[in-house]
Each structure stands twice: as structure tokens, then as C-alpha cells.
Scaffold this active site. Structure first.
Site, short mmCIF file in Angstrom:
data_model
loop_
_atom_site.label_atom_id
_atom_site.label_comp_id
_atom_site.label_asym_id
_atom_site.label_seq_id
_atom_site.Cartn_x
_atom_site.Cartn_y
_atom_site.Cartn_z
N LYS A 31 55.30 11.78 25.99
CA LYS A 31 54.40 12.90 25.72
C LYS A 31 53.30 12.47 24.75
O LYS A 31 53.59 11.98 23.65
CB LYS A 31 55.15 14.10 25.14
CG LYS A 31 54.24 15.31 24.96
CD LYS A 31 54.96 16.50 24.34
CE LYS A 31 54.93 16.46 22.85
NZ LYS A 31 53.79 17.16 22.24
N ASP A 58 49.94 16.73 26.47
CA ASP A 58 50.15 18.03 25.80
C ASP A 58 48.86 18.41 25.08
O ASP A 58 48.77 18.32 23.85
CB ASP A 58 51.33 17.89 24.83
CG ASP A 58 51.72 19.23 24.22
OD1 ASP A 58 51.27 20.28 24.72
OD2 ASP A 58 52.48 19.21 23.23
N LYS A 60 47.26 21.42 25.40
CA LYS A 60 47.22 22.87 25.09
C LYS A 60 45.80 23.43 25.28
O LYS A 60 45.21 24.01 24.38
CB LYS A 60 47.74 23.13 23.67
CG LYS A 60 49.20 22.72 23.46
CD LYS A 60 49.73 23.16 22.11
CE LYS A 60 51.22 22.95 21.93
NZ LYS A 60 51.64 21.55 21.79
N ASP A 63 40.38 27.89 26.94
CA ASP A 63 38.93 28.15 26.92
C ASP A 63 38.62 29.04 28.12
O ASP A 63 39.57 29.52 28.77
CB ASP A 63 38.17 26.80 26.99
CG ASP A 63 36.81 26.87 26.29
OD1 ASP A 63 36.07 27.84 26.53
OD2 ASP A 63 36.51 25.97 25.49
N ASN A 66 36.30 28.28 33.67
CA ASN A 66 35.46 27.20 34.18
C ASN A 66 35.59 25.92 33.35
O ASN A 66 35.68 24.81 33.89
CB ASN A 66 34.00 27.69 34.19
CG ASN A 66 33.08 26.73 34.88
OD1 ASN A 66 33.27 26.45 36.06
ND2 ASN A 66 32.11 26.21 34.16
N THR A 114 55.73 27.92 17.72
CA THR A 114 56.80 28.26 16.78
C THR A 114 56.33 28.25 15.33
O THR A 114 57.06 28.65 14.44
CB THR A 114 58.02 27.33 16.95
OG1 THR A 114 57.55 25.99 16.91
CG2 THR A 114 58.74 27.60 18.25
N ARG A 204 60.53 13.06 16.47
CA ARG A 204 61.03 12.40 15.26
C ARG A 204 62.49 11.98 15.27
O ARG A 204 62.82 10.94 14.68
CB ARG A 204 60.71 13.27 14.04
CG ARG A 204 59.22 13.23 13.71
CD ARG A 204 58.79 14.36 12.81
NE ARG A 204 58.93 15.64 13.48
CZ ARG A 204 58.67 16.81 12.92
NH1 ARG A 204 58.28 16.86 11.66
NH2 ARG A 204 58.79 17.92 13.61
O1 C5P Z 1 59.93 17.77 16.02
P1 C5P Z 1 59.65 16.65 16.97
O2 C5P Z 1 59.09 15.43 16.32
O3 C5P Z 1 60.84 16.33 17.86
O4 C5P Z 1 58.53 17.24 17.91
C1 C5P Z 1 58.24 16.68 19.13
C2 C5P Z 1 56.98 17.25 19.70
O5 C5P Z 1 57.12 18.60 20.08
C3 C5P Z 1 55.76 17.19 18.80
O6 C5P Z 1 54.73 16.60 19.56
C4 C5P Z 1 55.43 18.59 18.45
O7 C5P Z 1 54.05 18.82 18.44
C5 C5P Z 1 56.09 19.37 19.56
N1 C5P Z 1 56.69 20.58 19.05
C6 C5P Z 1 56.30 21.78 19.58
N2 C5P Z 1 56.89 22.94 19.14
C7 C5P Z 1 57.85 22.89 18.22
C8 C5P Z 1 58.27 21.69 17.69
C9 C5P Z 1 57.65 20.54 18.13
O8 C5P Z 1 55.44 21.81 20.45
N3 C5P Z 1 58.43 24.03 17.82
#
Ligand code: C5P
Length: 223
Positions: A31, A58, A60, A63, A66, A114, A204
Site C-alpha cells: 500500500k 491509497d 483518498k 473532488d 470530473n 478514525t 508499523r
Molecule cells: O497503524 P499502521 O502503521 O498499521 O497503519 C497502516 C496504514 O493504515 C497507514 O498507511 C495508515 O495511514 C492507515 N490507517 C488508516 N486508518 C487507521 C489506521 C491506519 O487508514 N485507523
């Protein structure tokens, strides 16, 4: 197929490539987020694509229809397996995003970030709970013809019951390895999978582990 997509959220391209190379046989895809795309662009995506795993962009997107459709066309050449758009962009935006995506590209709608709690949602004019808003946006994404949505491990079960063949992407997962005992509201990769997740986004817990290969293999082994 391995449902784990490793989030390559590392600022340096060489470090991201080295990590992906190490763990690539224990994950199903990679990702790349907005940060990576802004820093490394198409060149960075091409470099990661050489590793041969499916790519999840990813970005996101959010807009007018178009502009989002034009952006989808511009990333078409990168042949992503998954691209995100914000479901809050509305039905027409999602329809046009899906229409502009490649045949083999899943377009999934981000529901509620979140990082937003109930008070944040109220401040933006959205009444009701975050949970209700996730379900509302999931229904809208389904009506617009998207492949699925992004939601947390706490909501994926409810979304799966409403949208049986929805492609459900779940981030924010933490393996039950004793390191997160103080965090009460985490969901494990295996629990999310059992609840109906199609894709498990993990960053992480693998990228910051002392031994990323063992960490990835251990998570894979729980699925
Ligand atoms: O927390 P971690 O490092 O596992 O996150 C992995 C990915 O998921 C990150 O790219 C983060 O932007 C995304 N993420 C998310 N929503 C969350 C937690 C993490 O989109 N609640």
C-alpha cells in the site's frame, strides 16, 4: 491469496524498497499512501511495482466528479489493484471514479477517518454516531457501484452483513503479541479477517518490528 497489504509509509524510497523486498513473500500486496505519492510520484510507484506485488494506491481522492475521474485516468498507467476515494464525495463522484478506473482496479470508498470522533463529526455538521455514518456511506458506495469500502475492524462485521460481496479494506490492526496490552480497542488481523475483511492493511507492526520478516510471517500464520 494472502490478504495482507503492507503499508509502505517510509519517507525514503530506498528504505521502502528494501523493506518491501525483504517481506514480499509474506504479504499479498503493497500500500502506497498520499505521502509516498507526493514525495516519489509515478517514478516511486514504478520502482515499487518492479517487486511484482499488487499495488494499493491509497490516495483518498475527493473532488468534483470530473476532476476525480481525470485523476483516476492519470493513474491508470500505474495499473493499481486498489484505489481509494472518499465516499463523502458523493454518489456521482464515486460513479465517475469507478467508470474511469481500469477494468482490474478495485475502487473503494473511505468512510469515516478514525482520527475523527463524534465531536469532530458534529462540528462538520454530521449528526449521529461515527458507526452510523460508516454504514450510511457504505450503502452509498454500494449504490454508486464501488467495489467496497475502507472501515475499521470494529465496523467490518456489520458492513459485511449488509454488503455480502463488498470488498472490505481494514486498517488499524494490531497483532495480539503482547505489545499492545494497554490498547483496549485494537482488533487483530485474524479477528478482522473472520469478521469479513477482504484486505488487511498493516504498517508499523511490520515496518517498525526489530525483525520485519518474522513479524510478517507471524501475522500471516494467524490467518
Ligand atoms: O497503524 P499502521 O502503521 O498499521 O497503519 C497502516 C496504514 O493504515 C497507514 O498507511 C495508515 O495511514 C492507515 N490507517 C488508516 N486508518 C487507521 C489506521 C491506519 O487508514 N485507523
Amino acid at each position: 491469496m494472502n490478504p495482507i497489504y503492507l503499508a509502505l509509509d517510509l519517507p525514503r524510497l530506498d528504505a521502502a524498497l528494501a523493506l518491501a523486498q525483504k517481506v514480499k513473500s509474506h504479504v499479498g500486496g503493497l500500500k502506497l499512501g498520499l505521502e509516498f505519492f507526493c514525495a516519489h510520484g509515478h517514478h516511486g510507484v514504478h520502482e515499487v511495482a518492479k517487486l511484482g506485488l499488487p499495488l494499493f494506491l491509497d490516495l483518498k481522492l475527493h473532488d468534483i466528479p470530473n476532476t476525480v475521474a481525470a485523476a483516476m485516468q492519470a493513474i491508470h498507467v500505474l495499473e493499481p489493484a486498489i484505489v481509494t476515494v472518499h465516499a463523502a464525495g458523493g454518489r456521482a463522484m464515486m460513479e465517475d471514479a469507478k467508470a474511469a478506473a481500469g477494468e482490474h482496479c478495485k475502487v473503494v470508498g473511505v468512510t469515516v477517518l478514525t482520527s475523527l470522533d463524534g465531536a469532530d463529526l458534529t462540528a462538520t455538521g454530521i449528526g449521529g454516531s461515527a458507526h452510523d455514518q460508516v454504514l450510511r456511506l457504505a450503502d452509498l458506495a454500494a449504490e454508486a457501484g464501488l467495489d467496497g469500502i475502507v472501515c475499521s475492524g470494529h465496523e467490518v462485521g456489520d458492513v459485511h452483513r449488509r454488503w455480502k460481496d463488498g470488498y472490505l479494506v481494514v486498517p488499524g490492526l494490531r497483532p495480539d503479541d503482547g505489545h499492545h496490552a494497554d490498547q483496549k480497542r485494537t482488533v487483530t488481523p485474524s479477528a478482522a479477517r473472520r469478521a469479513g475483511a477482504s484486505v488487511l492493511v498493516i504498517g508499523r507492526p511490520i515496518s517498525r518490528a526489530d525483525d520485519p520478516v518474522s513479524a510478517a510471517r507471524a501475522i500471516e500464520g494467524t490467518l
